[in-house]
Design a protein around this motif. Structure first.
Motif, PDB file in Angstrom:
ATOM      1  N   TYR A 105       4.995  15.774  62.554  1.00 20.99           N
ATOM      2  CA  TYR A 105       5.625  14.604  61.944  1.00 20.99           C
ATOM      3  C   TYR A 105       5.723  13.442  62.925  1.00 20.99           C
ATOM      4  O   TYR A 105       5.530  12.279  62.554  1.00 20.99           O
ATOM      5  CB  TYR A 105       7.013  14.980  61.416  1.00 20.99           C
ATOM      6  N   VAL A 111       7.564  10.090  62.666  1.00 16.15           N
ATOM      7  CA  VAL A 111       8.877  10.443  62.117  1.00 16.15           C
ATOM      8  C   VAL A 111       9.517  11.529  62.985  1.00 16.15           C
ATOM      9  O   VAL A 111       8.928  12.591  63.188  1.00 16.15           O
ATOM     10  CB  VAL A 111       8.749  10.945  60.660  1.00 16.15           C
ATOM     11  N   HIS A 114      12.369  15.553  61.518  1.00 15.98           N
ATOM     12  CA  HIS A 114      12.002  15.969  60.154  1.00 15.98           C
ATOM     13  C   HIS A 114      11.986  17.493  60.110  1.00 15.98           C
ATOM     14  O   HIS A 114      11.563  18.147  61.062  1.00 15.98           O
ATOM     15  CB  HIS A 114      10.605  15.425  59.811  1.00 15.98           C
ATOM     16  N   SER A 116      10.626  21.178  59.412  1.00 14.43           N
ATOM     17  CA  SER A 116       9.252  21.657  59.499  1.00 14.43           C
ATOM     18  C   SER A 116       9.221  23.156  59.229  1.00 14.43           C
ATOM     19  O   SER A 116      10.230  23.851  59.353  1.00 14.43           O
ATOM     20  CB  SER A 116       8.660  21.373  60.886  1.00 14.43           C
TER      21      SER A 116
END
Length: 208
Positions: A105, A111, A114, A116
């Protein structure tokens, strides 16, 4: 295949999260896309020896195929049979793509923080003493992937409908984990991240 079978356990995997579970030799593992369009990353380990794990790499060379069908045997990292596909009501699966992790990400989408699949697996497998350094590549159940003539790898939106499923027969005692993939930045999971149902049934001659 699971009709009239004795249900041993059932767990709903919330969208974007993971759950771990145990499956005994001979039992049937059913993984269901609850709402449709959701990829379910799946990894598994020999319950008695965590160094042996379900392996897409060894399965590909054993099958000499990039696709899976009913009757295929899924191999472990020691090339031993770990699961058999006994029923499949879904349009496709992927055995090429690595599980998403924090770096996926951050590096590919910019980003941070995030959720996962790798972090999800780490969270639910910690009680078994299984860490991310031992994780194999996943079987990406329900994921749609194809290779163009020029070799380009294309990840497509998941084509499953609500209730589509796959059933695997365990050929060893295993610890498994399913992550309802939190990827929402490319097309694989469609417009939203949704739940996955995991059911374990007693099989022929299997332990309860």
């Amino acid at each position: 295949m699971v009709d009239n079978k004795v249900l041993v356990s059932e767990v709903m995997v919330p969208g974007g999260h993971a759950k771990a579970f145990e499956v005994k030799k001979g039992q049937l593992l059913q993984i269901i896309d609850a709402e449709g369009g959701q990829v379910a990353d799946f990894i598994a380990f020999n319950q008695k020896d965590h160094s042996e794990k379900l392996s897409p790499t060894h399965t590909r060379i054993s099958l000499k195929s990039l696709t899976l069908k009913v009757g295929d045997t899924l191999r472990s990292s020691m090339r031993r049979p770990m699961f058999e596909i006994v029923e499949d009501r879904s349009p496709s699966h992927d055995i090429l793509i690595a599980a998403c992790d924090e770096q996926r990400y951050l590096v590919d989408y910019g980003v941070a923080e995030h959720r996962s699949c790798v972090a999800n697996f780490e969270e639910v497998l910690a009680p078994y003493g299984i860490g991310r350094e031992t994780f194999p590549d996943p079987f990406n159940i329900f994921q749609s992937t194809h290779i163009e003539q020029d070799g380009t790898l294309v990840q497509e939106p998941c084509k499953t409908a609500a209730g589509d499923f796959i059933v695997l027969r365990a050929l060893e005692d295993v610890i498994g984990a399913v992550s309802a993939c939190p990827m929402d930045l490319n097309p694989i999971g469609g417009s939203q991240v949704t739940d996955v149902m995991v059911r374990v049934y007693k099989g022929e001659g299997a332990a309860a």
